[in-house]
Design a protein around this motif. Structure first.
Motif, mmCIF file in Angstrom:
data_model
loop_
_atom_site.group_PDB
_atom_site.id
_atom_site.type_symbol
_atom_site.label_atom_id
_atom_site.label_comp_id
_atom_site.label_asym_id
_atom_site.label_seq_id
_atom_site.Cartn_x
_atom_site.Cartn_y
_atom_site.Cartn_z
ATOM 1 N N ASN A 142 14.521 15.015 3.082
ATOM 2 C CA ASN A 142 16.333 14.793 4.109
ATOM 3 C C ASN A 142 16.721 14.390 2.572
ATOM 4 O O ASN A 142 18.144 13.466 2.639
ATOM 5 N N GLY A 143 16.042 13.683 1.135
ATOM 6 C CA GLY A 143 16.643 12.767 0.275
ATOM 7 C C GLY A 143 16.207 11.507 0.407
ATOM 8 O O GLY A 143 16.136 11.193 -0.594
ATOM 9 N N THR A 144 15.236 10.936 1.162
ATOM 10 C CA THR A 144 15.094 9.651 1.661
ATOM 11 C C THR A 144 13.830 8.937 0.512
ATOM 12 O O THR A 144 12.789 10.424 -0.026
ATOM 13 N N VAL A 145 14.062 9.161 -0.263
ATOM 14 C CA VAL A 145 13.111 7.914 -1.617
ATOM 15 C C VAL A 145 12.709 7.168 -1.120
ATOM 16 O O VAL A 145 13.135 5.778 -0.782
ATOM 17 N N GLY A 146 10.961 6.710 -1.233
ATOM 18 C CA GLY A 146 10.041 5.721 -1.176
ATOM 19 C C GLY A 146 9.370 6.062 -2.758
ATOM 20 O O GLY A 146 9.464 6.273 -3.449
ATOM 21 N N VAL A 147 8.570 4.806 -2.602
ATOM 22 C CA VAL A 147 6.980 4.139 -3.511
ATOM 23 C C VAL A 147 6.058 4.122 -3.122
ATOM 24 O O VAL A 147 6.093 3.553 -1.754
ATOM 25 N N VAL A 148 5.087 4.927 -3.903
ATOM 26 C CA VAL A 148 3.675 4.616 -3.452
ATOM 27 C C VAL A 148 3.113 2.931 -4.016
ATOM 28 O O VAL A 148 3.437 2.728 -5.194
ATOM 29 N N SER A 149 2.583 2.430 -3.041
ATOM 30 C CA SER A 149 1.590 1.275 -3.373
ATOM 31 C C SER A 149 0.693 1.357 -2.917
ATOM 32 O O SER A 149 0.309 1.569 -2.463
ATOM 33 N N TYR A 150 0.101 0.151 -3.173
ATOM 34 C CA TYR A 150 -1.705 -0.953 -2.584
ATOM 35 C C TYR A 150 -1.690 -1.828 -1.721
ATOM 36 O O TYR A 150 -0.156 -2.917 -2.402
ATOM 37 N N GLU A 151 -2.306 -1.721 -1.188
ATOM 38 C CA GLU A 151 -2.948 -3.567 -0.006
ATOM 39 C C GLU A 151 -2.810 -3.796 -1.220
ATOM 40 O O GLU A 151 -4.005 -4.634 -1.965
ATOM 41 N N SER A 152 -1.910 -5.765 -1.468
ATOM 42 C CA SER A 152 -2.287 -6.444 -1.995
ATOM 43 C C SER A 152 -2.881 -7.560 -2.166
ATOM 44 O O SER A 152 -3.630 -7.733 -3.750
ATOM 45 N N GLU A 153 -3.548 -7.296 -1.290
ATOM 46 C CA GLU A 153 -4.923 -8.026 -1.392
ATOM 47 C C GLU A 153 -6.461 -7.531 -2.158
ATOM 48 O O GLU A 153 -7.366 -7.298 -2.113
ATOM 49 N N ILE A 154 -6.149 -5.687 -2.469
ATOM 50 C CA ILE A 154 -6.823 -5.015 -3.111
ATOM 51 C C ILE A 154 -6.785 -5.730 -4.611
ATOM 52 O O ILE A 154 -5.383 -5.675 -5.076
ATOM 53 N N LYS A 155 -7.536 -6.184 -5.453
ATOM 54 C CA LYS A 155 -7.350 -6.979 -6.759
ATOM 55 C C LYS A 155 -7.986 -5.606 -7.727
ATOM 56 O O LYS A 155 -7.500 -6.422 -9.114
ATOM 57 N N GLU A 156 -8.779 -5.097 -7.401
ATOM 58 C CA GLU A 156 -9.059 -4.592 -8.837
ATOM 59 C C GLU A 156 -8.585 -2.566 -8.859
ATOM 60 O O GLU A 156 -8.748 -2.042 -7.007
ATOM 61 N N ILE A 157 -8.223 -1.969 -9.619
ATOM 62 C CA ILE A 157 -7.647 -0.724 -9.222
ATOM 63 C C ILE A 157 -8.794 0.143 -8.709
ATOM 64 O O ILE A 157 -8.673 1.069 -7.889
ATOM 65 N N LYS A 158 -9.522 -0.021 -9.149
ATOM 66 C CA LYS A 158 -10.926 0.719 -9.272
ATOM 67 C C LYS A 158 -11.627 0.937 -7.686
ATOM 68 O O LYS A 158 -12.376 1.705 -7.161
ATOM 69 N N ASP A 159 -11.117 -0.233 -6.569
ATOM 70 C CA ASP A 159 -11.450 -0.215 -5.698
ATOM 71 C C ASP A 159 -10.331 0.253 -4.890
ATOM 72 O O ASP A 159 -10.852 0.716 -3.632
ATOM 73 N N ILE A 160 -9.257 0.829 -4.968
ATOM 74 C CA ILE A 160 -8.072 1.343 -4.189
ATOM 75 C C ILE A 160 -8.631 2.546 -3.569
ATOM 76 O O ILE A 160 -9.810 3.922 -4.561
ATOM 77 N N THR A 161 -8.365 3.045 -2.274
ATOM 78 C CA THR A 161 -8.570 4.242 -1.749
ATOM 79 C C THR A 161 -7.811 4.773 -1.389
ATOM 80 O O THR A 161 -6.981 3.949 -1.391
#
Length: 332
Positions: free
Chosen positions: A99-118
């Motif tokens: 429908n044209g809605t735009v969003g941004v994918v991000s991650y929980e801020s308590e995660i400090k290292e990108i390697k730990d993000i799932t």
């Protein structure tokens, strides 16, 4: 070819939601096929009729997507992947809903290292004030896709959805330019390839082709310190030997090489260590189908910035045309 590609990559069409891209392709091919139909799975099938054996050409028209699974009280969306995503490719990328809605994918801020993000740590922010605001824009089960503009530098083009709109463009150009052919050719734009080659499975079963060629993108080995692979942008389409879904029929592989050499079309040989294409499903249909795969070299597959070289697509279309017009005869 470039203008067609630019048009196709901009059309919304995640796996299971291919309606818009199917209509866009229909608009491109009307008047060039003797018959156009959509099967129960949603595959688009365009037929060039003839009295000879049936040949199936397949390119999947779906793209990877994100499906909303939950909306929290603050209006942030959780999602499940529909296709293969890596965490690093998703972080801080823009996505768009039908429908044209735009969003941004991000991650929980308590995660400090990108390697730990799932994937479970990621969410989509559509700028909603709260849950009710979010649900007024999207619903559970809605799908989103990457949202990036088409860009070009000479013959090199970058966009989301090159996988596999580049191959759809190649098939469309082949259909538009084919003149005489000793076969009845089925141009099949398949659905749900990213979810397990589903559309190709049912289409091949129904068509029962004599032989088939799938068209898809493939990885390259031409970026800094990349895994060694004998495929690069601009060196021609790749003739697949093997991937995790198929061991290509030797007669089709050799035919593709012979025609490329006969007509002075540059080509490369491809061995893909991971991944698969519609060729895997087609080859196993019913009692088996001699199947090959023509691959378009592509950097950064399944990211929001996939890169192809238009010359590889143009040479791929030339190769398919010559194969079809000369005819395919398989010694099984």
């Amino acid at each position: 070819m470039k203008e067609l590609l630019k048009k196709l990559v901009s059309v919304f069409g995640p796996s299971g939601n291919e309606e818009l891209i199917r209509e866009s392709i229909i608009n491109e091919i009307e008047g060039f096929a003797d018959e156009i139909r959509t099967d129960v799975m949603g595959n688009l099938i365009a037929v060039k009729k003839g009295t000879g054996s049936k040949i199936m050409l397949a390119a999947h028209m779906d793209q990877i997507g994100l499906v909303v699974t939950f909306v929290d009280e603050n209006g942030f969306l959780r999602f499940a992947p529909a296709g293969g995503f890596s965490v690093t490719d998703l972080i801080n990328r823009k996505v768009i809903f039908k429908n044209g809605t735009v969003g941004v994918v991000s991650y929980e801020s308590e995660i400090k290292e990108i390697k730990d993000i799932t994937l479970n740590n990621l969410y989509i922010d559509i700028g909603a004030k709260d849950k009710d605001d979010a649900l007024s824009r999207v619903n559970i089960g809605d799908a989103a896709v990457y949202y990036t503009p088409f860009a070009e530098n000479g013959t090199r083009c970058t966009s989301c959805a090159m996988d596999n709109r580049a191959s759809c463009a190649l098939l469309i150009e082949t259909l538009k330019n084919i003149q005489t052919c000793p076969h009845e050719v089925y141009f099949v734009f398949t659905v749900q390839e990213e979810l397990g080659l589903r559309g190709a499975t049912t289409a091949a079963y129904a068509i029962e082709p004599y032989a088939a060629i799938a068209v898809d993108v493939t990885d390259t080995g031409d970026t800094p310190k990349s895994l060694p692979m004998a495929v690069k942008l601009g060196a021609g389409p790749a003739v697949k030997v093997f991937d995790q879904s198929v061991m290509v029929h030797p007669a089709i592989k050799n035919l593709m090489k012979e025609k490329a050499e006969k007509y002075n079309i540059p080509y490369q040989m491809e061995v893909l260590k991971a991944g698969g294409t519609d060729s895997g499903a087609i080859a196993l249909s019913k009692s088996g189908v001699p199947t090959g795969c023509l691959s378009i070299p592509c950097r950064y597959i399944h990211s929001d910035s996939e890169m192809v070289d238009i010359s590889d697509m143009e040479n791929g279309a030339k190769l398919l045309l010559n194969i079809l017009q000369d005819g395919i005869k398989i010694d099984k």
